[in-house]
Every structure is written in structure tokens, then in C-alpha cells.
Design a protein around this motif. Structure first.
Motif, PDB file in Angstrom:
ATOM      1  N   GLU A 210       7.377  -6.054   6.520  1.00  0.00           N
ATOM      2  CA  GLU A 210       6.044  -5.945   7.126  1.00  0.00           C
ATOM      3  C   GLU A 210       6.066  -5.264   8.496  1.00  0.00           C
ATOM      4  OE1 GLU A 210       7.246  -8.897   5.888  1.00  0.00           O
ATOM      5  OE2 GLU A 210       6.120  -8.848   4.016  1.00  0.00           O
ATOM      6  N   LYS A 211       6.984  -5.702   9.345  1.00  0.00           N
ATOM      7  CA  LYS A 211       7.091  -5.150  10.703  1.00  0.00           C
ATOM      8  C   LYS A 211       7.315  -3.630  10.662  1.00  0.00           C
ATOM      9  CE  LYS A 211      10.664  -5.347  14.262  1.00  0.00           C
ATOM     10  NZ  LYS A 211      11.815  -6.119  14.737  1.00  0.00           N
ATOM     11  N   TYR A 212       8.104  -3.192   9.714  1.00  0.00           N
ATOM     12  CA  TYR A 212       8.455  -1.769   9.638  1.00  0.00           C
ATOM     13  C   TYR A 212       7.345  -0.939   9.011  1.00  0.00           C
ATOM     14  CZ  TYR A 212      12.788  -3.689  11.167  1.00  0.00           C
ATOM     15  OH  TYR A 212      13.719  -4.362  11.907  1.00  0.00           O
ATOM     16  N   TRP A 213       6.644  -1.490   8.021  1.00  0.00           N
ATOM     17  CA  TRP A 213       5.484  -0.782   7.473  1.00  0.00           C
ATOM     18  C   TRP A 213       4.414  -0.657   8.549  1.00  0.00           C
ATOM     19  CZ3 TRP A 213       6.327   2.254   3.802  1.00  0.00           C
ATOM     20  CH2 TRP A 213       7.116   1.913   2.704  1.00  0.00           C
ATOM     21  N   ARG A 214       4.223  -1.715   9.323  1.00  0.00           N
ATOM     22  CA  ARG A 214       3.237  -1.694  10.400  1.00  0.00           C
ATOM     23  C   ARG A 214       3.622  -0.618  11.441  1.00  0.00           C
ATOM     24  NH1 ARG A 214       2.657  -6.919  10.453  1.00  0.00           N
ATOM     25  NH2 ARG A 214       0.753  -7.020   9.268  1.00  0.00           N
TER      26      ARG A 214
ATOM     27  N   GLU B 271      -9.582  -1.943   9.947  1.00  0.00           N
ATOM     28  CA  GLU B 271     -10.451  -3.121   9.993  1.00  0.00           C
ATOM     29  C   GLU B 271     -10.421  -3.790  11.364  1.00  0.00           C
ATOM     30  OE1 GLU B 271      -9.080  -5.434   6.669  1.00  0.00           O
ATOM     31  OE2 GLU B 271     -10.070  -4.113   5.221  1.00  0.00           O
ATOM     32  N   SER B 272      -9.246  -3.903  11.968  1.00  0.00           N
ATOM     33  CA  SER B 272      -9.178  -4.540  13.285  1.00  0.00           C
ATOM     34  C   SER B 272      -9.866  -3.676  14.338  1.00  0.00           C
ATOM     35  CB  SER B 272      -7.733  -4.842  13.683  1.00  0.00           C
ATOM     36  OG  SER B 272      -7.018  -3.669  13.931  1.00  0.00           O
ATOM     37  N   GLU B 273      -9.800  -2.360  14.177  1.00  0.00           N
ATOM     38  CA  GLU B 273     -10.500  -1.456  15.089  1.00  0.00           C
ATOM     39  C   GLU B 273     -12.009  -1.619  14.943  1.00  0.00           C
ATOM     40  OE1 GLU B 273     -11.160   3.084  14.741  1.00  0.00           O
ATOM     41  OE2 GLU B 273      -9.200   2.773  15.689  1.00  0.00           O
ATOM     42  N   SER B 274     -12.482  -1.727  13.693  1.00  0.00           N
ATOM     43  CA  SER B 274     -13.917  -1.901  13.449  1.00  0.00           C
ATOM     44  C   SER B 274     -14.401  -3.215  14.041  1.00  0.00           C
ATOM     45  CB  SER B 274     -14.210  -1.877  11.951  1.00  0.00           C
ATOM     46  OG  SER B 274     -13.922  -0.615  11.426  1.00  0.00           O
TER      47      SER B 274
ATOM     48  N   ARG C 247      -0.350   1.572   2.700  1.00  0.00           N
ATOM     49  CA  ARG C 247      -1.825   1.564   2.652  1.00  0.00           C
ATOM     50  C   ARG C 247      -2.416   0.313   3.294  1.00  0.00           C
ATOM     51  NH1 ARG C 247      -4.596   3.807  -2.382  1.00  0.00           N
ATOM     52  NH2 ARG C 247      -6.405   4.569  -1.315  1.00  0.00           N
ATOM     53  N   ARG C 248      -1.878  -0.827   2.959  1.00  0.00           N
ATOM     54  CA  ARG C 248      -2.385  -2.109   3.472  1.00  0.00           C
ATOM     55  C   ARG C 248      -2.406  -2.127   5.005  1.00  0.00           C
ATOM     56  NH1 ARG C 248       1.445  -7.173   2.855  1.00  0.00           N
ATOM     57  NH2 ARG C 248       0.832  -8.208   4.746  1.00  0.00           N
ATOM     58  N   TYR C 249      -1.361  -1.604   5.613  1.00  0.00           N
ATOM     59  CA  TYR C 249      -1.246  -1.647   7.069  1.00  0.00           C
ATOM     60  C   TYR C 249      -2.192  -0.657   7.737  1.00  0.00           C
ATOM     61  CZ  TYR C 249       2.528  -4.530   5.611  1.00  0.00           C
ATOM     62  OH  TYR C 249       3.232  -5.530   4.998  1.00  0.00           O
ATOM     63  N   LEU C 250      -2.389   0.490   7.126  1.00  0.00           N
ATOM     64  CA  LEU C 250      -3.373   1.438   7.643  1.00  0.00           C
ATOM     65  C   LEU C 250      -4.778   0.850   7.529  1.00  0.00           C
ATOM     66  CD1 LEU C 250      -1.862   4.699   6.180  1.00  0.00           C
ATOM     67  CD2 LEU C 250      -2.148   4.196   8.608  1.00  0.00           C
TER      68      LEU C 250
ATOM     69  N   PRO D  13     -14.615  16.010   6.448  1.00  0.00           N
ATOM     70  CA  PRO D  13     -15.533  14.954   6.024  1.00  0.00           C
ATOM     71  C   PRO D  13     -14.884  13.696   5.404  1.00  0.00           C
ATOM     72  CG  PRO D  13     -16.324  17.088   5.283  1.00  0.00           C
ATOM     73  CD  PRO D  13     -14.946  17.303   5.838  1.00  0.00           C
ATOM     74  N   PRO D  14     -13.850  13.808   4.568  1.00  0.00           N
ATOM     75  CA  PRO D  14     -13.351  12.580   3.932  1.00  0.00           C
ATOM     76  C   PRO D  14     -12.726  11.614   4.940  1.00  0.00           C
ATOM     77  CG  PRO D  14     -12.385  14.525   2.893  1.00  0.00           C
ATOM     78  CD  PRO D  14     -13.138  14.984   4.095  1.00  0.00           C
ATOM     79  N   SER D  15     -12.730  10.351   4.562  1.00  0.00           N
ATOM     80  CA  SER D  15     -12.107   9.341   5.417  1.00  0.00           C
ATOM     81  C   SER D  15     -10.592   9.487   5.379  1.00  0.00           C
ATOM     82  CB  SER D  15     -12.485   7.939   4.936  1.00  0.00           C
ATOM     83  OG  SER D  15     -11.800   7.636   3.727  1.00  0.00           O
ATOM     84  N   MET D  16      -9.955   8.923   6.391  1.00  0.00           N
ATOM     85  CA  MET D  16      -8.500   8.967   6.490  1.00  0.00           C
ATOM     86  C   MET D  16      -7.861   8.378   5.232  1.00  0.00           C
ATOM     87  SD  MET D  16      -6.111   7.462   9.563  1.00  0.00           S
ATOM     88  CE  MET D  16      -6.657   5.778   9.410  1.00  0.00           C
ATOM     89  N   GLU D  17      -8.369   7.244   4.784  1.00  0.00           N
ATOM     90  CA  GLU D  17      -7.785   6.617   3.597  1.00  0.00           C
ATOM     91  C   GLU D  17      -7.930   7.516   2.370  1.00  0.00           C
ATOM     92  OE1 GLU D  17      -7.687   2.440   1.132  1.00  0.00           O
ATOM     93  OE2 GLU D  17      -8.825   2.524   2.986  1.00  0.00           O
ATOM     94  N   ASP D  18      -9.069   8.187   2.251  1.00  0.00           N
ATOM     95  CA  ASP D  18      -9.266   9.072   1.099  1.00  0.00           C
ATOM     96  C   ASP D  18      -8.262  10.218   1.078  1.00  0.00           C
ATOM     97  OD1 ASP D  18     -11.354   7.547   0.131  1.00  0.00           O
ATOM     98  OD2 ASP D  18     -12.922   8.838   0.960  1.00  0.00           O
ATOM     99  N   PHE D  19      -8.092  10.915   2.214  1.00  0.00           N
ATOM    100  CA  PHE D  19      -7.198  12.075   2.167  1.00  0.00           C
ATOM    101  C   PHE D  19      -5.727  11.704   2.241  1.00  0.00           C
ATOM    102  CE2 PHE D  19      -8.210  12.281   6.820  1.00  0.00           C
ATOM    103  CZ  PHE D  19      -6.928  12.297   7.346  1.00  0.00           C
TER     104      PHE D  19
END
Length: 156
Positions: free
Chosen positions: A53-57, A145-148, A137-140, A75-81
Motif C-alpha cells: 500500500e505504501k509503495y502504490w501510494r 476523493e480526499s482533494e474533493s 487506480r485505487r490510490y489515484l 477534456p477527459p478526466s485523469m482517471e479516464d485517460f
């Protein structure tokens, strides 16, 4: 000051993860030392793979600012591209060669910076296996979400 093995491992972790599917941690250690001059102990590699987890983060933290630069220009979101290379390829081909404005924005976007970010993502993100990108993906998503949430608290 040289980075610690843990800091280096944060940037290299997806590659170590992919290599661990084919090689032992001892062989990965030897390969990193012989081919890249990077010394990370076999126990450190083993611990990282057992508790990733620490390393993926850390890797998500490494990639995210570059992806955000691209997101500001297309235009696309970061997660999309990030998780569909076809979207990334389609939109980055359409980037203007110089400074311009993002549609619907009054902020100037320096496409030179965006070009640098595109190159970075092509060299550090899109070379990873789909399995490694899926793990990240989960960490991104957590970062977004934490930024929002913090933006919502700031607005109060």
C-alpha cells in the motif's frame, strides 16, 4: 543527498511488482544493482511486496502531478485517460504545439509543460502492465476523493 531505498522503491514499485511475477526478489535485487546501480536489499523488496500500500501510494503521488497537467489541457478526466490509452492517445494528438487556452477556461495552459507531462506519462505510466496500472487506480482515486473533500471543506 541520495534518496533512501524506500524513496527509490516508491518510484520503481510498479516495475518491481511486475518483475515479481516472473522473478524472485533476490534476482530483482541483483538485476537492479547490475543494470541500474540501485541497491535495495532483498528483505526490503520482500516487505514491500507483502505490504504494498505504501509503495502504490508513493507511486500515485509520483504520477499524479504530471497527469493533472495533462488533465488541465484535455477534456477527459485523469482517471479516464490514465486507464484507457486510446483516450490518452486521441486527445494528446490534438494538443496545439504552443500556448493556448483550455476550452471553457480563462486560464492559459502552457502546452510546453503539457508536452513534458505527456512525455513523462508515456515513459513512466503507459509502459506499465495493465495489472500494475489497475493496482495503482485505487490510490489515484483516493487522492482525488480526499482533494474533493478538502475543497468542499474550504468552501464552507
Amino acid at each position: 543527498m541520495d534518496p533512501s531505498p524506500g524513496e527509490v522503491l516508491g518510484e520503481l514499485f510498479p516495475y518491481v511488482y511486475d518483475a515479481s511475477r516472473r522473478m524472485s526478489t533476490r534476482r530483482i535485487r541483483d538485476w537492479l544493482k547490475e543494470n541500474h546501480g540501485i541497491e535495495i536489499s532483498q528483505p526490503t523488496l520482500s516487505r514491500a511486496l507483502r505490504n504494498p500500500e505504501k509503495y502504490w501510494r508513493a507511486f500515485a503521488d509520483y504520477i499524479e502531478p504530471w497527469a493533472r497537467r495533462v488533465e488541465e489541457a484535455i477534456p477527459p478526466s485523469m482517471e479516464d485517460f490514465l486507464f484507457d490509452g486510446r483516450i490518452f492517445d486521441h486527445f494528446v494528438q490534438e494538443l496545439p504545439p504552443s500556448i493556448g487556452f483550455e476550452p471553457g477556461s480563462e486560464e492559459s495552459v502552457d502546452f510546453g509543460d503539457v508536452g513534458e507531462a505527456v512525455d513523462f506519462l508515456e515513459q513512466k505510466w503507459f509502459v506499465l502492465s495493465e495489472a500494475a496500472r489497475a493496482q495503482c487506480r485505487r490510490y489515484l482515486r483516493e487522492m482525488r476523493e480526499s482533494e474533493s473533500e478538502s475543497e468542499g471543506e474550504d468552501a464552507k
